[in-house]
Design a protein around this motif. Structure first.
Motif, PDB file in Angstrom:
ATOM      1  N   TYR A  42       5.491  -9.046  15.782  1.00 48.07           N
ATOM      2  CA  TYR A  42       6.461 -10.130  15.605  1.00 48.07           C
ATOM      3  C   TYR A  42       7.253 -10.352  16.886  1.00 48.07           C
ATOM      4  N   SER A  43       7.719  -9.259  17.461  1.00 46.32           N
ATOM      5  CA  SER A  43       8.508  -9.335  18.686  1.00 46.32           C
ATOM      6  C   SER A  43       7.699  -9.927  19.838  1.00 46.32           C
ATOM      7  N   ARG A  44       6.444  -9.554  19.947  1.00 46.47           N
ATOM      8  CA  ARG A  44       5.592 -10.107  21.013  1.00 46.47           C
ATOM      9  C   ARG A  44       5.394 -11.607  20.851  1.00 46.47           C
ATOM     10  N   ILE A  45       5.248 -12.047  19.608  1.00 41.83           N
ATOM     11  CA  ILE A  45       5.002 -13.470  19.355  1.00 41.83           C
ATOM     12  C   ILE A  45       6.272 -14.302  19.535  1.00 41.83           C
ATOM     13  N   THR A  46       7.384 -13.808  19.008  1.00 46.09           N
ATOM     14  CA  THR A  46       8.615 -14.610  18.982  1.00 46.09           C
ATOM     15  C   THR A  46       9.593 -14.274  20.097  1.00 46.09           C
ATOM     16  N   GLY A  47       9.476 -13.091  20.673  1.00 45.38           N
ATOM     17  CA  GLY A  47      10.450 -12.653  21.662  1.00 45.38           C
ATOM     18  C   GLY A  47      11.746 -12.162  21.033  1.00 45.38           C
ATOM     19  N   GLU A  48      11.746 -12.025  19.727  1.00 47.38           N
ATOM     20  CA  GLU A  48      12.943 -11.594  19.002  1.00 47.38           C
ATOM     21  C   GLU A  48      12.625 -10.393  18.120  1.00 47.38           C
ATOM     22  N   GLU A  49      13.685  -9.648  17.767  1.00 49.11           N
ATOM     23  CA  GLU A  49      13.513  -8.575  16.795  1.00 49.11           C
ATOM     24  C   GLU A  49      13.375  -9.187  15.417  1.00 49.11           C
ATOM     25  N   TRP A  50      12.657  -8.484  14.555  1.00 58.29           N
ATOM     26  CA  TRP A  50      12.413  -8.968  13.206  1.00 58.29           C
ATOM     27  C   TRP A  50      13.296  -8.219  12.232  1.00 58.29           C
ATOM     28  N   ASP A  51      14.113  -8.945  11.517  1.00 61.72           N
ATOM     29  CA  ASP A  51      14.896  -8.362  10.435  1.00 61.72           C
ATOM     30  C   ASP A  51      14.036  -8.474   9.181  1.00 61.72           C
ATOM     31  N   ARG A  52      13.049  -7.589   9.117  1.00 61.22           N
ATOM     32  CA  ARG A  52      11.987  -7.689   8.120  1.00 61.22           C
ATOM     33  C   ARG A  52      12.460  -7.284   6.740  1.00 61.22           C
ATOM     34  N   SER A  53      12.064  -8.071   5.777  1.00 60.81           N
ATOM     35  CA  SER A  53      12.178  -7.651   4.390  1.00 60.81           C
ATOM     36  C   SER A  53      10.883  -8.080   3.706  1.00 60.81           C
ATOM     37  N   THR A  54      10.309  -7.167   2.972  1.00 62.89           N
ATOM     38  CA  THR A  54       9.063  -7.435   2.271  1.00 62.89           C
ATOM     39  C   THR A  54       9.321  -7.342   0.770  1.00 62.89           C
ATOM     40  N   ARG A  55       8.391  -7.836   0.023  1.00 61.27           N
ATOM     41  CA  ARG A  55       8.545  -7.839  -1.434  1.00 61.27           C
ATOM     42  C   ARG A  55       8.730  -6.428  -1.973  1.00 61.27           C
ATOM     43  N   TYR A  56       7.985  -5.477  -1.416  1.00 58.88           N
ATOM     44  CA  TYR A  56       8.074  -4.077  -1.836  1.00 58.88           C
ATOM     45  C   TYR A  56       8.611  -3.253  -0.672  1.00 58.88           C
ATOM     46  N   SER A  57       9.493  -2.344  -0.981  1.00 58.23           N
ATOM     47  CA  SER A  57      10.022  -1.454   0.042  1.00 58.23           C
ATOM     48  C   SER A  57       9.052  -0.296   0.235  1.00 58.23           C
ATOM     49  N   TYR A  58       8.795   0.035   1.487  1.00 56.69           N
ATOM     50  CA  TYR A  58       7.940   1.192   1.741  1.00 56.69           C
ATOM     51  C   TYR A  58       8.739   2.478   1.893  1.00 56.69           C
ATOM     52  N   GLU A  59      10.054   2.386   1.860  1.00 56.24           N
ATOM     53  CA  GLU A  59      10.880   3.586   2.009  1.00 56.24           C
ATOM     54  C   GLU A  59      10.595   4.570   0.874  1.00 56.24           C
ATOM     55  N   SER A  60      10.638   5.829   1.196  1.00 57.90           N
ATOM     56  CA  SER A  60      10.353   6.866   0.211  1.00 57.90           C
ATOM     57  C   SER A  60      11.330   6.799  -0.958  1.00 57.90           C
ATOM     58  N   TYR A  61      10.773   6.972  -2.128  1.00 59.61           N
ATOM     59  CA  TYR A  61      11.517   7.033  -3.392  1.00 59.61           C
ATOM     60  C   TYR A  61      12.063   5.675  -3.847  1.00 59.61           C
ATOM     61  N   SER A  62      11.554   4.578  -3.275  1.00 60.37           N
ATOM     62  CA  SER A  62      12.011   3.247  -3.696  1.00 60.37           C
ATOM     63  C   SER A  62      11.237   2.723  -4.906  1.00 60.37           C
ATOM     64  N   ASN A  63      10.076   3.282  -5.172  1.00 62.21           N
ATOM     65  CA  ASN A  63       9.277   2.876  -6.331  1.00 62.21           C
ATOM     66  C   ASN A  63       9.822   3.622  -7.553  1.00 62.21           C
ATOM     67  N   THR A  64      10.834   3.063  -8.176  1.00 56.83           N
ATOM     68  CA  THR A  64      11.512   3.760  -9.272  1.00 56.83           C
ATOM     69  C   THR A  64      10.564   4.068 -10.423  1.00 56.83           C
ATOM     70  N   ALA A  65       9.604   3.181 -10.693  1.00 53.56           N
ATOM     71  CA  ALA A  65       8.644   3.442 -11.766  1.00 53.56           C
ATOM     72  C   ALA A  65       7.760   4.643 -11.433  1.00 53.56           C
ATOM     73  N   ALA A  69       0.834  -1.206   0.000  1.00 55.55           N
ATOM     74  CA  ALA A  69       0.000   0.000   0.000  1.00 55.55           C
ATOM     75  C   ALA A  69       0.870   1.259   0.000  1.00 55.55           C
ATOM     76  N   LEU A  70       1.901   1.271   0.815  1.00 52.21           N
ATOM     77  CA  LEU A  70       2.792   2.434   0.890  1.00 52.21           C
ATOM     78  C   LEU A  70       3.593   2.597  -0.397  1.00 52.21           C
ATOM     79  N   TYR A  71       4.034   1.493  -0.963  1.00 56.43           N
ATOM     80  CA  TYR A  71       4.792   1.503  -2.213  1.00 56.43           C
ATOM     81  C   TYR A  71       3.961   2.125  -3.338  1.00 56.43           C
ATOM     82  N   ARG A  72       2.680   1.794  -3.376  1.00 54.47           N
ATOM     83  CA  ARG A  72       1.807   2.322  -4.434  1.00 54.47           C
ATOM     84  C   ARG A  72       1.644   3.832  -4.349  1.00 54.47           C
ATOM     85  N   LEU A  73       1.796   4.404  -3.153  1.00 54.06           N
ATOM     86  CA  LEU A  73       1.714   5.854  -2.982  1.00 54.06           C
ATOM     87  C   LEU A  73       3.060   6.538  -3.160  1.00 54.06           C
ATOM     88  N   ASP A  74       4.097   5.776  -3.383  1.00 53.72           N
ATOM     89  CA  ASP A  74       5.451   6.327  -3.536  1.00 53.72           C
ATOM     90  C   ASP A  74       5.645   6.746  -4.992  1.00 53.72           C
TER      91      ASP A  74
END
Length: 143
Positions: free
Chosen positions: A115-138, A51-56
């Motif tokens: 994720y942290s609540r369920i696993t007790g660990e930090e999540w080194d998350r990677s998703t198919r699409y980056s939500y970071e600003s300006y990552s949607n090159t198209a 959703a965030l990627y589509r607005l980028d």
């Protein structure tokens, strides 16, 4: 989690009182996701990133800093599916979010906290699409 389930979860967790920074929404989402299977948390993260990627896109950029643009896009998602889809159809509807600096930064941390609540660990998350600003090159390409 599919797109409809994502938006239904947002709707179900939206508070009935004003929540300008989406803090209550983020807390409710985190609590709900933490009670479910890890696959739901991962699915939520994927749908949120998409959703965030589509607005980028340059038509929404409004000369905002990278962080401001990200938090403002999150506010559009937090507003509702209807608001989000309206902004996708008409980029001018993004302007009030950008001009008034309406942010929903807390929404970004929901999957990681759940994720942290369920696993007790930090999540080194990677998703198919980056939500970071300006990552949607198209979305930023000159036509």
């Amino acid at each position: 989690m599919n797109e409809n389930a994502f938006w239904q979860l947002i709707d179900d967790c939206t508070p009935s009182t004003p929540d300008p920074d989406a803090e209550q929404l983020a807390m409710a989402l985190t609590n709900r996701l933490s009670a479910g299977p890890l696959a739901t948390v991962i699915g939520f993260a994927e749908q949120l990133s998409w959703a965030l990627y589509r607005l980028d896109r340059k038509e929404y950029g409004h000369d905002l800093s990278s962080d401001s643009f990200l938090y403002t896009r999150a506010a559009v998602v937090a507003a509702s599916r209807e608001a989000y889809e309206a902004v996708l159809r008409d980029p001018q509807l993004f302007t009030p979010y950008a001009q008034d600096l309406i942010w929903a930064e807390s929404l970004l941390y929901v999957p990681d906290e759940a994720y942290s609540r369920i696993t007790g660990e930090e999540w080194d998350r990677s998703t198919r699409y980056s939500y970071e600003s300006y990552s949607n090159t198209a979305g930023w390409a000159d036509e």
